[in-house]
Motif scaffolding. Sequence first.
Motif, PDB file in Angstrom:
ATOM      1  N   VAL A   3      10.271  -3.284 -11.370  1.00 25.47           N
ATOM      2  CA  VAL A   3      10.732  -2.490 -10.241  1.00 25.47           C
ATOM      3  C   VAL A   3      10.000  -2.982  -9.000  1.00 25.47           C
ATOM      4  O   VAL A   3       8.766  -2.927  -8.937  1.00 25.47           O
ATOM      5  CB  VAL A   3      10.464  -0.989 -10.462  1.00 25.47           C
ATOM      6  CG1 VAL A   3      10.891  -0.198  -9.229  1.00 25.47           C
ATOM      7  CG2 VAL A   3      11.183  -0.495 -11.705  1.00 25.47           C
ATOM      8  N   VAL A   4      10.738  -3.480  -8.040  1.00 23.24           N
ATOM      9  CA  VAL A   4      10.168  -3.960  -6.785  1.00 23.24           C
ATOM     10  C   VAL A   4      10.401  -2.898  -5.728  1.00 23.24           C
ATOM     11  O   VAL A   4      11.543  -2.536  -5.435  1.00 23.24           O
ATOM     12  CB  VAL A   4      10.797  -5.292  -6.358  1.00 23.24           C
ATOM     13  CG1 VAL A   4      10.190  -5.766  -5.034  1.00 23.24           C
ATOM     14  CG2 VAL A   4      10.599  -6.343  -7.443  1.00 23.24           C
ATOM     15  N   SER A   5       9.313  -2.397  -5.161  1.00 25.26           N
ATOM     16  CA  SER A   5       9.412  -1.317  -4.187  1.00 25.26           C
ATOM     17  C   SER A   5      10.111  -1.783  -2.915  1.00 25.26           C
ATOM     18  O   SER A   5       9.927  -2.916  -2.462  1.00 25.26           O
ATOM     19  CB  SER A   5       8.017  -0.794  -3.841  1.00 25.26           C
ATOM     20  OG  SER A   5       8.084   0.156  -2.797  1.00 25.26           O
ATOM     21  N   ARG A   6      10.888  -0.885  -2.370  1.00 28.05           N
ATOM     22  CA  ARG A   6      11.545  -1.138  -1.085  1.00 28.05           C
ATOM     23  C   ARG A   6      10.904  -0.311   0.029  1.00 28.05           C
ATOM     24  O   ARG A   6      11.483  -0.147   1.102  1.00 28.05           O
ATOM     25  CB  ARG A   6      13.039  -0.820  -1.197  1.00 28.05           C
ATOM     26  CG  ARG A   6      13.765  -1.660  -2.219  1.00 28.05           C
ATOM     27  CD  ARG A   6      15.258  -1.403  -2.228  1.00 28.05           C
ATOM     28  NE  ARG A   6      15.589  -0.056  -2.622  1.00 28.05           N
ATOM     29  CZ  ARG A   6      15.697   0.347  -3.895  1.00 28.05           C
ATOM     30  NH1 ARG A   6      15.477  -0.522  -4.880  1.00 28.05           N
ATOM     31  NH2 ARG A   6      16.012   1.595  -4.180  1.00 28.05           N
ATOM     32  N   THR A   7       9.710   0.196  -0.239  1.00 28.01           N
ATOM     33  CA  THR A   7       8.997   1.006   0.745  1.00 28.01           C
ATOM     34  C   THR A   7       8.067   0.110   1.565  1.00 28.01           C
ATOM     35  O   THR A   7       7.094  -0.424   1.029  1.00 28.01           O
ATOM     36  CB  THR A   7       8.177   2.108   0.058  1.00 28.01           C
ATOM     37  OG1 THR A   7       9.026   2.887  -0.774  1.00 28.01           O
ATOM     38  CG2 THR A   7       7.508   2.992   1.089  1.00 28.01           C
ATOM     39  N   PRO A   8       8.323  -0.104   2.838  1.00 31.02           N
ATOM     40  CA  PRO A   8       7.457  -0.990   3.636  1.00 31.02           C
ATOM     41  C   PRO A   8       6.177  -0.281   4.057  1.00 31.02           C
ATOM     42  O   PRO A   8       6.124   0.946   4.176  1.00 31.02           O
ATOM     43  CB  PRO A   8       8.330  -1.310   4.849  1.00 31.02           C
ATOM     44  CG  PRO A   8       9.184  -0.083   5.018  1.00 31.02           C
ATOM     45  CD  PRO A   8       9.451   0.439   3.628  1.00 31.02           C
ATOM     46  N   ASP A   9       5.145  -1.068   4.285  1.00 33.12           N
ATOM     47  CA  ASP A   9       3.904  -0.514   4.822  1.00 33.12           C
ATOM     48  C   ASP A   9       4.111  -0.211   6.304  1.00 33.12           C
ATOM     49  O   ASP A   9       4.626  -1.031   7.060  1.00 33.12           O
ATOM     50  CB  ASP A   9       2.751  -1.505   4.653  1.00 33.12           C
ATOM     51  CG  ASP A   9       2.313  -1.630   3.203  1.00 33.12           C
ATOM     52  OD1 ASP A   9       2.572  -0.690   2.437  1.00 33.12           O
ATOM     53  OD2 ASP A   9       1.715  -2.661   2.844  1.00 33.12           O
ATOM     54  N   PRO A  10       3.700   0.965   6.754  1.00 36.08           N
ATOM     55  CA  PRO A  10       4.004   1.381   8.129  1.00 36.08           C
ATOM     56  C   PRO A  10       3.028   0.812   9.146  1.00 36.08           C
ATOM     57  O   PRO A  10       1.940   0.331   8.810  1.00 36.08           O
ATOM     58  CB  PRO A  10       3.876   2.907   8.046  1.00 36.08           C
ATOM     59  CG  PRO A  10       2.813   3.120   6.996  1.00 36.08           C
ATOM     60  CD  PRO A  10       3.020   2.023   5.987  1.00 36.08           C
ATOM     61  N   GLU A  22       0.818  -1.206   0.000  1.00 36.48           N
ATOM     62  CA  GLU A  22       0.000   0.000   0.000  1.00 36.48           C
ATOM     63  C   GLU A  22       0.854   1.259   0.000  1.00 36.48           C
ATOM     64  O   GLU A  22       0.572   2.218  -0.727  1.00 36.48           O
ATOM     65  CB  GLU A  22      -0.934  -0.016   1.209  1.00 36.48           C
ATOM     66  CG  GLU A  22      -1.892   1.155   1.274  1.00 36.48           C
ATOM     67  CD  GLU A  22      -2.858   1.202   0.107  1.00 36.48           C
ATOM     68  OE1 GLU A  22      -3.267   2.320  -0.278  1.00 36.48           O
ATOM     69  OE2 GLU A  22      -3.204   0.122  -0.416  1.00 36.48           O
ATOM     70  N   ALA A  23       1.907   1.297   0.798  1.00 38.16           N
ATOM     71  CA  ALA A  23       2.755   2.487   0.852  1.00 38.16           C
ATOM     72  C   ALA A  23       3.464   2.732  -0.471  1.00 38.16           C
ATOM     73  O   ALA A  23       3.809   3.876  -0.788  1.00 38.16           O
ATOM     74  CB  ALA A  23       3.781   2.344   1.983  1.00 38.16           C
ATOM     75  N   ALA A  24       3.680   1.670  -1.240  1.00 37.15           N
ATOM     76  CA  ALA A  24       4.381   1.811  -2.516  1.00 37.15           C
ATOM     77  C   ALA A  24       3.551   2.537  -3.560  1.00 37.15           C
ATOM     78  O   ALA A  24       4.078   2.892  -4.626  1.00 37.15           O
ATOM     79  CB  ALA A  24       4.790   0.433  -3.042  1.00 37.15           C
ATOM     80  N   ARG A  25       2.269   2.770  -3.297  1.00 33.78           N
ATOM     81  CA  ARG A  25       1.448   3.512  -4.258  1.00 33.78           C
ATOM     82  C   ARG A  25       1.947   4.947  -4.416  1.00 33.78           C
ATOM     83  O   ARG A  25       1.625   5.616  -5.406  1.00 33.78           O
ATOM     84  CB  ARG A  25      -0.012   3.515  -3.806  1.00 33.78           C
ATOM     85  CG  ARG A  25      -0.656   2.144  -3.813  1.00 33.78           C
ATOM     86  CD  ARG A  25      -2.016   2.173  -3.143  1.00 33.78           C
ATOM     87  NE  ARG A  25      -3.015   2.841  -3.951  1.00 33.78           N
ATOM     88  CZ  ARG A  25      -3.869   2.223  -4.761  1.00 33.78           C
ATOM     89  NH1 ARG A  25      -3.800   0.900  -4.889  1.00 33.78           N
ATOM     90  NH2 ARG A  25      -4.758   2.894  -5.443  1.00 33.78           N
ATOM     91  N   ALA A  26       2.748   5.433  -3.450  1.00 34.85           N
ATOM     92  CA  ALA A  26       3.310   6.772  -3.576  1.00 34.85           C
ATOM     93  C   ALA A  26       4.315   6.855  -4.719  1.00 34.85           C
ATOM     94  O   ALA A  26       4.554   7.946  -5.258  1.00 34.85           O
ATOM     95  CB  ALA A  26       3.981   7.180  -2.266  1.00 34.85           C
ATOM     96  N   GLU A  27       4.891   5.745  -5.102  1.00 33.62           N
ATOM     97  CA  GLU A  27       5.896   5.757  -6.167  1.00 33.62           C
ATOM     98  C   GLU A  27       5.279   5.980  -7.548  1.00 33.62           C
ATOM     99  O   GLU A  27       5.779   6.823  -8.312  1.00 33.62           O
ATOM    100  CB  GLU A  27       6.712   4.465  -6.104  1.00 33.62           C
ATOM    101  CG  GLU A  27       7.527   4.370  -4.819  1.00 33.62           C
ATOM    102  CD  GLU A  27       7.886   2.961  -4.419  1.00 33.62           C
ATOM    103  OE1 GLU A  27       7.821   2.060  -5.291  1.00 33.62           O
ATOM    104  OE2 GLU A  27       8.220   2.750  -3.235  1.00 33.62           O
ATOM    105  N   PRO A  28       4.205   5.281  -7.932  1.00 31.36           N
ATOM    106  CA  PRO A  28       3.533   5.659  -9.182  1.00 31.36           C
ATOM    107  C   PRO A  28       3.010   7.090  -9.154  1.00 31.36           C
ATOM    108  O   PRO A  28       3.007   7.767 -10.191  1.00 31.36           O
ATOM    109  CB  PRO A  28       2.386   4.643  -9.276  1.00 31.36           C
ATOM    110  CG  PRO A  28       2.828   3.486  -8.468  1.00 31.36           C
ATOM    111  CD  PRO A  28       3.641   4.069  -7.356  1.00 31.36           C
ATOM    112  N   ALA A  29       2.569   7.553  -7.982  1.00 33.96           N
ATOM    113  CA  ALA A  29       2.114   8.936  -7.886  1.00 33.96           C
ATOM    114  C   ALA A  29       3.256   9.893  -8.201  1.00 33.96           C
ATOM    115  O   ALA A  29       3.076  10.904  -8.902  1.00 33.96           O
ATOM    116  CB  ALA A  29       1.552   9.207  -6.490  1.00 33.96           C
ATOM    117  N   ALA A  30       4.451   9.595  -7.688  1.00 32.20           N
ATOM    118  CA  ALA A  30       5.612  10.438  -7.982  1.00 32.20           C
ATOM    119  C   ALA A  30       5.967  10.372  -9.463  1.00 32.20           C
ATOM    120  O   ALA A  30       6.366  11.384 -10.064  1.00 32.20           O
ATOM    121  CB  ALA A  30       6.797   9.997  -7.128  1.00 32.20           C
TER     122      ALA A  30
END
Length: 780
Positions: free
Chosen positions: A545-552, A420-428
Amino acid sequence: MTALPGETPGTVGTDTPQDAVSPPEAGAEGPEHAEAPDASDAPDAPDASDAPDPSDAPDAPDASEGGEPSGTPADADGDARGDAEDGAAADGAPAEAAPAAELSEAQAELAAQRELRERIEKRKAEKAAPIAAGTGLSGTAADLLAAVRAVESGEKAGTAFFDRPAATPASRRPAPAAAQPPRAPAPEAVPAARTATPEALDAVRAVLTEGGAPEALARPAIGALGDQAAELLRTDPWQLLSVPGVRPEQADGFARALLGADCGPDDGRRTAALVGWLLERAALQGHTALDAEAVRTALAERAVGDPDAAVRDAVEEGVALVFQEGDEPSADDVGAADSDGEADEAGDADVAREPVQVLLGLDRYALAEESLADGLARLVNACEKAADWAEAAATAPGPSAAELIRTTAAAGLVAHSGGEAARAEPAALIAAARGLGLRALGATHSEDGRRRLAAATGDPDTAVTLSGLLSGAQGPGRDEDGALALDLLVVLDAPQLDVEGAAVLVEALADGARLVLSGDPGVLGSAGAGRVFADVLASHACPQVVSRTPDPGPIGELVSGIGIGELNQVDAPGKEVVIVPVRDAGEAVHRTVQLVADSVPRAFGIPAEETQVITVGHGGAAGTRALNEALKQRLNPGPGRFGGFDPGDRVVHVPAPGRAVPGVVLSADAEGLRLDCGGVPVVVPQERVESSVRHGWALSAHQAAGMRWPAAVVVLPGDAAQGLSRPWVYTAFGRGERHLSVVHGVDQALPHAVAQVPAQERTTRLRPLLEALPTPDAAS
């Protein structure tokens, strides 16, 4: 009982005892992926979450997870299209069925899918003309149609398998330099059902009555077979299997009544209809094809004396298409294995060869997969690298977002995966592309996802729903060539893409456009046939691309562990995760109502309308029906004067298979039931209310996919154990943003499902098609 992560059992305003869970109740409802709509609450095509009721079809999972038990299409007492309430009377005649089949929603994704099917039908009708290179169906698709026509004309036998040559991506129109002005979103409407002439209805009713079938099947029969349904049913009674909810034994009884001694188990009309029914049923479970041996086994279980001949006849009549996967042994190859799997005595026994798998499929899915594979290869090969994205990548909010921007600059197709937190990357990425003057847009599965994406980008014009984009109700519209006026499209919630919807989407993109498929591989798959996102990832046909952003937070930590098969204990000092053990389904319903109405609002300030209940199945003592009834009585009691609904009721609108749209009832009038679906007014005609609107305080996990709420209450009664899997738990537990309550009554079945029950595989052809297509410089 195994303690789940979070607060100790019995908290959040409950006094639940700590006793062990009782065994599943007899007759209780089972898994969501084994539950089907009945005639009173399901559209004639299954919705996003409906599949066979376990009391009727215990062995048939639905499209929410895909796959067929033991890899076969073995039949069960129930049907993937309907449960016992759709079934036959004791004498085997078809019982009351769902309302007549509708075309599709005008502003939903099925409108675009229908456009694809119309083009396919047009191409099939032009048998005398070859398919020209440069169209949406070229290469392998053209060879496929040519082979079908050769079978239909008698030039070749239907048992001749196809050799798949290397396909060349078709060239097509370039993207225009300028886009049309954005269109204002239009209110979503639901079209009235397709009407049948009185004469056609009377004729079908007469045939149905003669065959001992209920007259209520008349409209569904015309919806499935057209205005000539009466003539078709009289000459081929097994065409009744085309009607949603009808099972083989019911069609057999109908045929015996009409044909008498002239029909038997090996009647060619029967065997052909059975093959088609098996493939349609498999599609409801997510498959786009089935192993030919599995089809023959299922036919034998249906009293077909010669399954091999039945399959050959079905292929020759065009009911099914045949494919082979793997390399066929050649007589010239040294050491090739013979048909018995033993090495040729004349050759080298050390040479290994991949076995050939023969698959059967319906033409609609075969052509969609061929078109999608060619279209994805076209995007990969038509895109030029962009060097001016370096500065945008350097200023990205994080390393994963920077990597996504750099990768997208160099490729026409990119797969991005993360939580879920990785959705910020497509937004960027979208924000960066728009900053460079490109026409960039993000498309989500749900209106809730669209709002979250718009909030992440800070611009409401950057986000649309996929259905709104394809219908033209949202987004920039089409250019003069009919392509979407976009340079970059990011599709979030990509696991929810079915193969037909994905084919329509890719066909709508111009040469030079970039496509990013982004999603969480751990969630439940699409409601429709196919596993597009998983096949793209597995084929390695494009950069990933595999996100390295974990869900908080505690919920993110819990869900991340589930994704790798671990049900970990997490610290939840703010009671973000709470476990409420229960002994039986009745107590589960009681505790759920208490949590939604009292405990969660009091402890967290989250009102009941922002708390979503998620459970495993629709039926049973703690399924969505029972929970919705109890929640309505507590939260919005009323007589249900509008077709069972009252103003203020939370509902879920299912305008088309695969779409579950939450809403609230406003009122009703002569035009139909008026809903507010996320700020969009929707009017559901009276004749469609019963089939496409349900109460929505409680949803299945598949209906909830792609959406989030401030709080989620996941209900796991004892009889839900057989329906649990890692993707189901991962999806359900991840729907709450601030709080998750688990009404837990499955004891050790929960950790077992997380650790040892992965998603059931779907049989598809997209992965090998993508692997065979030339995609130079695409993979990294």
